[in-house]
Design a protein around this motif. Structure first.
Motif, PDB file in Angstrom:
ATOM      1  N   UNK A  83     -47.168 -31.639 -41.060  1.00 61.50           N
ATOM      2  CA  UNK A  83     -47.605 -30.656 -42.048  1.00 61.50           C
ATOM      3  C   UNK A  83     -47.542 -29.283 -41.383  1.00 61.50           C
ATOM      4  N   UNK A  84     -46.632 -28.436 -41.843  1.00 62.43           N
ATOM      5  CA  UNK A  84     -46.462 -27.110 -41.253  1.00 62.43           C
ATOM      6  C   UNK A  84     -46.040 -27.221 -39.799  1.00 62.43           C
ATOM      7  N   UNK A  85     -46.858 -26.609 -38.923  1.00 65.97           N
ATOM      8  CA  UNK A  85     -46.577 -26.637 -37.486  1.00 65.97           C
ATOM      9  C   UNK A  85     -47.668 -27.362 -36.708  1.00 65.97           C
ATOM     10  N   UNK A  86     -48.603 -27.976 -37.417  1.00 65.58           N
ATOM     11  CA  UNK A  86     -49.788 -28.547 -36.769  1.00 65.58           C
ATOM     12  C   UNK A  86     -49.486 -29.858 -36.037  1.00 65.58           C
ATOM     13  N   UNK A  87     -49.594 -29.820 -34.712  1.00 70.03           N
ATOM     14  CA  UNK A  87     -49.404 -31.040 -33.913  1.00 70.03           C
ATOM     15  C   UNK A  87     -50.359 -32.142 -34.368  1.00 70.03           C
ATOM     16  N   UNK A  88     -51.545 -31.742 -34.795  1.00 73.65           N
ATOM     17  CA  UNK A  88     -52.554 -32.730 -35.195  1.00 73.65           C
ATOM     18  C   UNK A  88     -52.133 -33.526 -36.431  1.00 73.65           C
ATOM     19  N   UNK A  89     -51.155 -33.026 -37.180  1.00 72.55           N
ATOM     20  CA  UNK A  89     -50.719 -33.718 -38.390  1.00 72.55           C
ATOM     21  C   UNK A  89     -49.515 -34.634 -38.156  1.00 72.55           C
ATOM     22  N   UNK A  90     -48.989 -34.674 -36.943  1.00 74.84           N
ATOM     23  CA  UNK A  90     -47.786 -35.458 -36.641  1.00 74.84           C
ATOM     24  C   UNK A  90     -48.044 -36.949 -36.864  1.00 74.84           C
ATOM     25  N   UNK A  91     -47.114 -37.563 -37.609  1.00 69.75           N
ATOM     26  CA  UNK A  91     -47.197 -39.006 -37.884  1.00 69.75           C
ATOM     27  C   UNK A  91     -45.805 -39.610 -37.817  1.00 69.75           C
ATOM     28  N   UNK A  92     -45.763 -40.943 -37.641  1.00 73.95           N
ATOM     29  CA  UNK A  92     -44.523 -41.709 -37.684  1.00 73.95           C
ATOM     30  C   UNK A  92     -43.431 -41.119 -36.792  1.00 73.95           C
ATOM     31  N   UNK A  93     -43.754 -41.030 -35.531  1.00 76.05           N
ATOM     32  CA  UNK A  93     -42.884 -40.422 -34.529  1.00 76.05           C
ATOM     33  C   UNK A  93     -41.705 -41.321 -34.161  1.00 76.05           C
ATOM     34  N   UNK A  94     -40.542 -40.715 -34.095  1.00 77.34           N
ATOM     35  CA  UNK A  94     -39.384 -41.328 -33.444  1.00 77.34           C
ATOM     36  C   UNK A  94     -39.080 -40.396 -32.269  1.00 77.34           C
ATOM     37  N   UNK A  95     -39.146 -40.917 -31.030  1.00 75.18           N
ATOM     38  CA  UNK A  95     -38.960 -40.042 -29.867  1.00 75.18           C
ATOM     39  C   UNK A  95     -37.499 -39.703 -29.612  1.00 75.18           C
ATOM     40  N   UNK A  96     -37.290 -38.591 -28.918  1.00 78.44           N
ATOM     41  CA  UNK A  96     -35.954 -38.228 -28.462  1.00 78.44           C
ATOM     42  C   UNK A  96     -35.530 -39.146 -27.327  1.00 78.44           C
ATOM     43  N   UNK A  97     -34.250 -39.352 -27.203  1.00 75.97           N
ATOM     44  CA  UNK A  97     -33.677 -40.116 -26.096  1.00 75.97           C
ATOM     45  C   UNK A  97     -33.313 -39.096 -25.012  1.00 75.97           C
ATOM     46  N   UNK A  98     -34.025 -39.127 -23.901  1.00 75.61           N
ATOM     47  CA  UNK A  98     -33.800 -38.156 -22.834  1.00 75.61           C
ATOM     48  C   UNK A  98     -32.663 -38.545 -21.905  1.00 75.61           C
ATOM     49  N   UNK A  99     -32.062 -39.708 -22.124  1.00 70.33           N
ATOM     50  CA  UNK A  99     -31.053 -40.195 -21.175  1.00 70.33           C
ATOM     51  C   UNK A  99     -29.870 -39.243 -21.026  1.00 70.33           C
ATOM     52  N   UNK A 100     -29.478 -38.563 -22.084  1.00 74.90           N
ATOM     53  CA  UNK A 100     -28.367 -37.613 -22.008  1.00 74.90           C
ATOM     54  C   UNK A 100     -28.648 -36.542 -20.952  1.00 74.90           C
ATOM     55  N   UNK A 101     -29.864 -35.998 -20.973  1.00 77.03           N
ATOM     56  CA  UNK A 101     -30.236 -34.972 -19.996  1.00 77.03           C
ATOM     57  C   UNK A 101     -30.387 -35.597 -18.608  1.00 77.03           C
ATOM     58  N   UNK A 102     -31.099 -36.701 -18.530  1.00 79.03           N
ATOM     59  CA  UNK A 102     -31.384 -37.318 -17.231  1.00 79.03           C
ATOM     60  C   UNK A 102     -30.118 -37.803 -16.529  1.00 79.03           C
ATOM     61  N   UNK A 103     -29.117 -38.198 -17.294  1.00 79.72           N
ATOM     62  CA  UNK A 103     -27.858 -38.679 -16.704  1.00 79.72           C
ATOM     63  C   UNK A 103     -26.889 -37.551 -16.366  1.00 79.72           C
ATOM     64  N   UNK A 104     -27.086 -36.367 -16.949  1.00 77.88           N
ATOM     65  CA  UNK A 104     -26.130 -35.274 -16.760  1.00 77.88           C
ATOM     66  C   UNK A 104     -26.705 -34.042 -16.077  1.00 77.88           C
ATOM     67  N   UNK A 105     -27.930 -34.134 -15.619  1.00 74.18           N
ATOM     68  CA  UNK A 105     -28.564 -33.023 -14.899  1.00 74.18           C
ATOM     69  C   UNK A 105     -29.251 -33.605 -13.665  1.00 74.18           C
ATOM     70  N   UNK A 106     -29.766 -32.728 -12.833  1.00 75.58           N
ATOM     71  CA  UNK A 106     -30.425 -33.149 -11.585  1.00 75.58           C
ATOM     72  C   UNK A 106     -31.941 -33.056 -11.723  1.00 75.58           C
ATOM     73  N   UNK A 107     -32.468 -33.546 -12.830  1.00 77.05           N
ATOM     74  CA  UNK A 107     -33.900 -33.408 -13.123  1.00 77.05           C
ATOM     75  C   UNK A 107     -34.738 -34.081 -12.028  1.00 77.05           C
ATOM     76  N   UNK A 108     -35.626 -33.283 -11.431  1.00 76.14           N
ATOM     77  CA  UNK A 108     -36.531 -33.786 -10.393  1.00 76.14           C
ATOM     78  C   UNK A 108     -37.973 -33.834 -10.873  1.00 76.14           C
ATOM     79  N   UNK A 109     -38.278 -33.031 -11.899  1.00 75.85           N
ATOM     80  CA  UNK A 109     -39.650 -32.961 -12.418  1.00 75.85           C
ATOM     81  C   UNK A 109     -39.612 -32.820 -13.930  1.00 75.85           C
ATOM     82  N   UNK A 110     -40.556 -33.478 -14.595  1.00 76.19           N
ATOM     83  CA  UNK A 110     -40.722 -33.335 -16.040  1.00 76.19           C
ATOM     84  C   UNK A 110     -42.112 -32.763 -16.292  1.00 76.19           C
ATOM     85  N   UNK A 111     -42.165 -31.746 -17.148  1.00 71.11           N
ATOM     86  CA  UNK A 111     -43.414 -31.083 -17.516  1.00 71.11           C
ATOM     87  C   UNK A 111     -43.552 -31.134 -19.029  1.00 71.11           C
TER      88      UNK A 111
END
Length: 165
Positions: A83-111
């Motif tokens: 609803x709008x921009x409210x994080x508190x209203x987030x429902x029915x989440x489908x997460x992003x697949x981070x593998x594209x970034x993790x496989x193609x970059x040198x990620x050492x830390x996630x924040x």
């Protein structure tokens, strides 16, 4: 509430060492088709201060500043009901697949930028990739408990992660 699909591609390159994850783009960010697009969000001020860079104005300048400093950004959520921009209203989440970034970059830390992105990362993504994340205080204007000085202090860990010194 209808399902909204994340409209902004991740920003990263092969030299990105740090990945910052928000929860889901705000209405302003979705309209502007870029991360932290709301003028009240302090993300760009914090990053430019931490890395002692001039405050970027254009989307291109923002991308260049991130990449120059080895930073990748994206969000935890690929689609959700919100609803709008409210994080508190987030429902029915489908997460992003981070593998594209993790496989193609040198990620050492996630924040994560705030509590919601951290909670959702730990619930949906950590069980898949097993990479722990550091929860940073939200740069959202809704996080009134943190003024600029405290935000910059907390986010300074981006500049000097322990194993990069």
């Amino acid at each position: 509430m209808s399902r909204i699909i994340h409209p902004i591609p991740p920003i990263y390159n092969k030299d990105s060492k740090r990945l910052i994850l928000g929860s889901f783009p705000s209405v302003k960010s979705r309209e502007g088709e870029f991360f932290y697009h709301h003028p009240q969000n302090r993300f760009w001020k914090v990053i430019s201060t931490v890395f002692e860079e001039p405050l970027p104005e254009s989307i291109n300048e923002k991308k260049e500043m991130l990449l120059r400093n080895g930073i990748a950004i994206w969000d935890v959520i690929q689609s959700c009901e919100i609803k709008g921009s409210a994080d508190s209203s987030i429902k029915n989440v489908i997460p992003n697949d981070l593998s594209l970034i993790l496989e193609n970059a040198k990620i050492q830390h996630i924040y994560t930028n705030g509590a919601t992105s951290y909670r959702l990362y730990m619930k949906y993504i950590y069980p898949v990739n097993g990479i722990s994340a550091v929860r940073l205080p939200s740069t959202s204007p809704a996080n009134a408990a943190f003024g600029m000085e405290r935000l910059v202090e907390a986010w300074s860990c981006l500049r000097y992660p322990m194993d990069m010194i």
